[in-house]
Design a protein around this motif. Structure first.
Motif, PDB file in Angstrom:
ATOM      1  N   ASP A  98       0.692  -1.289   0.007  1.00  0.00           N
ATOM      2  CA  ASP A  98       0.071   0.030   0.089  1.00  0.00           C
ATOM      3  C   ASP A  98       0.834   1.350   0.009  1.00  0.00           C
ATOM      4  O   ASP A  98       0.440   2.147  -0.647  1.00  0.00           O
ATOM      5  CB  ASP A  98      -0.855   0.019   1.278  1.00  0.00           C
ATOM      6  N   LYS A  99       2.055   1.364   0.495  1.00  0.00           N
ATOM      7  CA  LYS A  99       2.943   2.288   0.613  1.00  0.00           C
ATOM      8  C   LYS A  99       3.624   2.786  -0.616  1.00  0.00           C
ATOM      9  O   LYS A  99       4.012   3.676  -1.064  1.00  0.00           O
ATOM     10  CB  LYS A  99       3.895   2.220   1.765  1.00  0.00           C
ATOM     11  N   GLN A 100       4.003   1.596  -1.304  1.00  0.00           N
ATOM     12  CA  GLN A 100       4.480   1.969  -2.364  1.00  0.00           C
ATOM     13  C   GLN A 100       3.844   1.592  -3.801  1.00  0.00           C
ATOM     14  O   GLN A 100       4.390   1.560  -5.065  1.00  0.00           O
ATOM     15  CB  GLN A 100       5.886   0.733  -2.543  1.00  0.00           C
ATOM     16  N   THR A 101       2.616   1.622  -3.577  1.00  0.00           N
ATOM     17  CA  THR A 101       1.730   1.444  -4.880  1.00  0.00           C
ATOM     18  C   THR A 101       0.556   2.632  -4.899  1.00  0.00           C
ATOM     19  O   THR A 101      -0.065   2.655  -3.811  1.00  0.00           O
ATOM     20  CB  THR A 101       0.969   0.119  -4.745  1.00  0.00           C
ATOM     21  N   ASP A 102       0.525   3.161  -5.991  1.00  0.00           N
ATOM     22  CA  ASP A 102      -0.461   4.134  -6.393  1.00  0.00           C
ATOM     23  C   ASP A 102      -1.385   3.627  -7.188  1.00  0.00           C
ATOM     24  O   ASP A 102      -2.474   4.501  -7.635  1.00  0.00           O
ATOM     25  CB  ASP A 102       0.101   5.480  -6.557  1.00  0.00           C
ATOM     26  N   TRP A 103      -1.256   2.787  -7.998  1.00  0.00           N
ATOM     27  CA  TRP A 103      -2.097   2.305  -9.296  1.00  0.00           C
ATOM     28  C   TRP A 103      -2.085   3.074 -10.343  1.00  0.00           C
ATOM     29  O   TRP A 103      -2.962   2.863 -11.344  1.00  0.00           O
ATOM     30  CB  TRP A 103      -3.596   1.848  -8.560  1.00  0.00           C
ATOM     31  N   LYS A 104      -1.460   4.231 -10.217  1.00  0.00           N
ATOM     32  CA  LYS A 104      -1.476   5.274 -11.331  1.00  0.00           C
ATOM     33  C   LYS A 104      -0.043   5.211 -12.098  1.00  0.00           C
ATOM     34  O   LYS A 104      -0.085   5.397 -13.334  1.00  0.00           O
ATOM     35  CB  LYS A 104      -1.903   6.300 -10.989  1.00  0.00           C
ATOM     36  N   THR A 105       0.952   5.007 -11.179  1.00  0.00           N
ATOM     37  CA  THR A 105       2.223   5.093 -12.008  1.00  0.00           C
ATOM     38  C   THR A 105       3.403   4.061 -11.500  1.00  0.00           C
ATOM     39  O   THR A 105       4.320   4.031 -11.971  1.00  0.00           O
ATOM     40  CB  THR A 105       2.720   6.652 -11.620  1.00  0.00           C
ATOM     41  N   LYS A 106       2.860   3.541 -10.203  1.00  0.00           N
ATOM     42  CA  LYS A 106       3.672   2.300  -9.619  1.00  0.00           C
ATOM     43  C   LYS A 106       2.905   1.218  -8.953  1.00  0.00           C
ATOM     44  O   LYS A 106       2.011   1.759  -8.209  1.00  0.00           O
ATOM     45  CB  LYS A 106       4.850   2.987  -8.669  1.00  0.00           C
ATOM     46  N   ILE A 107       3.603   0.250  -9.220  1.00  0.00           N
ATOM     47  CA  ILE A 107       2.868  -0.897  -8.486  1.00  0.00           C
ATOM     48  C   ILE A 107       3.978  -1.993  -7.864  1.00  0.00           C
ATOM     49  O   ILE A 107       4.906  -2.371  -8.527  1.00  0.00           O
ATOM     50  CB  ILE A 107       1.916  -1.568  -9.510  1.00  0.00           C
ATOM     51  N   THR A 108       3.886  -2.144  -6.477  1.00  0.00           N
ATOM     52  CA  THR A 108       4.991  -3.069  -5.929  1.00  0.00           C
ATOM     53  C   THR A 108       4.239  -3.918  -5.296  1.00  0.00           C
ATOM     54  O   THR A 108       3.473  -3.992  -4.263  1.00  0.00           O
ATOM     55  CB  THR A 108       5.814  -2.242  -5.038  1.00  0.00           C
ATOM     56  N   GLY A 109       4.862  -5.130  -5.296  1.00  0.00           N
ATOM     57  CA  GLY A 109       4.173  -6.499  -4.682  1.00  0.00           C
ATOM     58  C   GLY A 109       5.294  -6.944  -3.421  1.00  0.00           C
ATOM     59  O   GLY A 109       6.477  -6.733  -3.628  1.00  0.00           O
ATOM     60  N   ALA A 110       4.803  -7.299  -2.342  1.00  0.00           N
ATOM     61  CA  ALA A 110       5.678  -7.587  -1.294  1.00  0.00           C
ATOM     62  C   ALA A 110       5.313  -8.806  -0.483  1.00  0.00           C
ATOM     63  O   ALA A 110       4.258  -9.266  -0.715  1.00  0.00           O
ATOM     64  CB  ALA A 110       6.028  -6.609  -0.412  1.00  0.00           C
ATOM     65  N   CYS A 111       6.430  -9.683  -0.289  1.00  0.00           N
ATOM     66  CA  CYS A 111       6.095 -10.968   0.411  1.00  0.00           C
ATOM     67  C   CYS A 111       6.839 -10.989   1.762  1.00  0.00           C
ATOM     68  O   CYS A 111       8.067 -10.362   1.734  1.00  0.00           O
ATOM     69  CB  CYS A 111       6.641 -12.088  -0.250  1.00  0.00           C
ATOM     70  N   ASN A 112       6.320 -11.752   2.868  1.00  0.00           N
ATOM     71  CA  ASN A 112       7.018 -11.869   4.192  1.00  0.00           C
ATOM     72  C   ASN A 112       8.098 -13.011   3.960  1.00  0.00           C
ATOM     73  O   ASN A 112       8.484 -13.547   2.807  1.00  0.00           O
ATOM     74  CB  ASN A 112       6.116 -12.088   5.240  1.00  0.00           C
ATOM     75  N   ARG A 113       8.569 -13.498   4.948  1.00  0.00           N
ATOM     76  CA  ARG A 113       9.603 -14.497   5.132  1.00  0.00           C
ATOM     77  C   ARG A 113       9.348 -15.944   4.683  1.00  0.00           C
ATOM     78  O   ARG A 113       8.156 -16.266   4.992  1.00  0.00           O
ATOM     79  CB  ARG A 113      10.088 -14.520   6.548  1.00  0.00           C
ATOM     80  N   CYS A 114      10.102 -16.374   3.809  1.00  0.00           N
ATOM     81  CA  CYS A 114       9.826 -17.908   3.255  1.00  0.00           C
ATOM     82  C   CYS A 114       9.916 -18.874   4.407  1.00  0.00           C
ATOM     83  O   CYS A 114      10.827 -18.959   5.103  1.00  0.00           O
ATOM     84  CB  CYS A 114      10.671 -18.199   2.109  1.00  0.00           C
ATOM     85  N   GLN A 115       8.654 -19.555   4.527  1.00  0.00           N
ATOM     86  CA  GLN A 115       8.507 -20.469   5.649  1.00  0.00           C
ATOM     87  C   GLN A 115       8.656 -21.961   5.302  1.00  0.00           C
ATOM     88  O   GLN A 115       8.536 -22.774   6.202  1.00  0.00           O
ATOM     89  CB  GLN A 115       7.253 -20.406   6.500  1.00  0.00           C
ATOM     90  N   SER A 116       9.053 -22.244   3.756  1.00  0.00           N
ATOM     91  CA  SER A 116       9.193 -23.750   3.526  1.00  0.00           C
ATOM     92  C   SER A 116      10.454 -23.844   2.882  1.00  0.00           C
ATOM     93  O   SER A 116      11.191 -22.672   2.647  1.00  0.00           O
ATOM     94  CB  SER A 116       8.045 -24.046   2.461  1.00  0.00           C
ATOM     95  N   GLY A 117      10.713 -24.937   2.481  1.00  0.00           N
ATOM     96  CA  GLY A 117      12.144 -25.091   1.506  1.00  0.00           C
ATOM     97  C   GLY A 117      12.399 -24.072   0.579  1.00  0.00           C
ATOM     98  O   GLY A 117      13.460 -23.775   0.463  1.00  0.00           O
ATOM     99  N   HIS A 118      11.365 -23.810  -0.262  1.00  0.00           N
ATOM    100  CA  HIS A 118      11.443 -22.734  -1.335  1.00  0.00           C
ATOM    101  C   HIS A 118      10.045 -22.014  -1.373  1.00  0.00           C
ATOM    102  O   HIS A 118       9.283 -22.777  -1.423  1.00  0.00           O
ATOM    103  CB  HIS A 118      11.914 -23.317  -2.665  1.00  0.00           C
ATOM    104  N   CYS A 119      10.281 -21.042  -1.987  1.00  0.00           N
ATOM    105  CA  CYS A 119       9.104 -19.889  -2.172  1.00  0.00           C
ATOM    106  C   CYS A 119       9.156 -19.330  -3.353  1.00  0.00           C
ATOM    107  O   CYS A 119      10.293 -19.072  -4.008  1.00  0.00           O
ATOM    108  CB  CYS A 119       8.725 -19.084  -0.826  1.00  0.00           C
ATOM    109  N   SER A 120       7.970 -18.916  -4.001  1.00  0.00           N
ATOM    110  CA  SER A 120       8.002 -18.026  -5.150  1.00  0.00           C
ATOM    111  C   SER A 120       6.603 -17.230  -5.280  1.00  0.00           C
ATOM    112  O   SER A 120       5.819 -17.539  -4.707  1.00  0.00           O
ATOM    113  CB  SER A 120       8.079 -19.234  -6.537  1.00  0.00           C
TER     114      SER A 120
END
Length: 124
Positions: A89-111
């Motif tokens: 929400d802080k880095q996405t305004d839906w007009k000029t920038k969109i940023t996706g974020a994820c928390n810490r990976c809790q399994s062997g591998h995450c994507s």
């Protein structure tokens, strides 16, 4: 009697053709819909790797499309492994920038993959 049957079959075939033609006419309405394109960003993480983010590219001259039947942005998040992801929400305004974020990976591998549909039809 057989002539009447043949005439009936012919009339039904013609009516079927008209129904098909009517279906073709309604398909023309679909052509009036806006042109869209999709952009995405993605990344992989190993177990315990801290939070991670990525920026979805924003095509020039486009705007974020609305999800069909909704006023919300047409965007999806796909994940693999145990992690929670969101559009920042802080880095996405839906007009000029969109940023996706994820928390810490809790399994062997995450994507994660963040996808956004854009309306690139000429703006009036």
């Amino acid at each position: 009697m057989q002539q009447a049957f043949s005439l009936l079959v012919l009339l039904l075939a013609m009516a079927g053709g008209q129904f098909f033609w009517a279906g073709s006419a309604s398909a023309e309405v679909v052509q009036e819909s806006t042109a869209t394109t999709e952009q995405s960003c993605s990344f992989g993480m190993d177990k315990g790797e801290p939070s991670h983010s990525c920026a979805v590219p924003f095509p020039s001259g486009c705007r974020v499309a609305q999800a069909p039947g909704s006023s919300k942005p047409w965007a999806t998040i796909s994940t693999g492994g145990r992690l929670l992801c969101r559009f920042d929400d802080k880095q996405t305004d839906w007009k000029t920038k969109i940023t996706g974020a994820c928390n810490r990976c809790q399994s062997g591998h995450c994507s994660a993959q963040f996808s956004v549909r854009y309306d690139c039809s000429p703006q009036q």
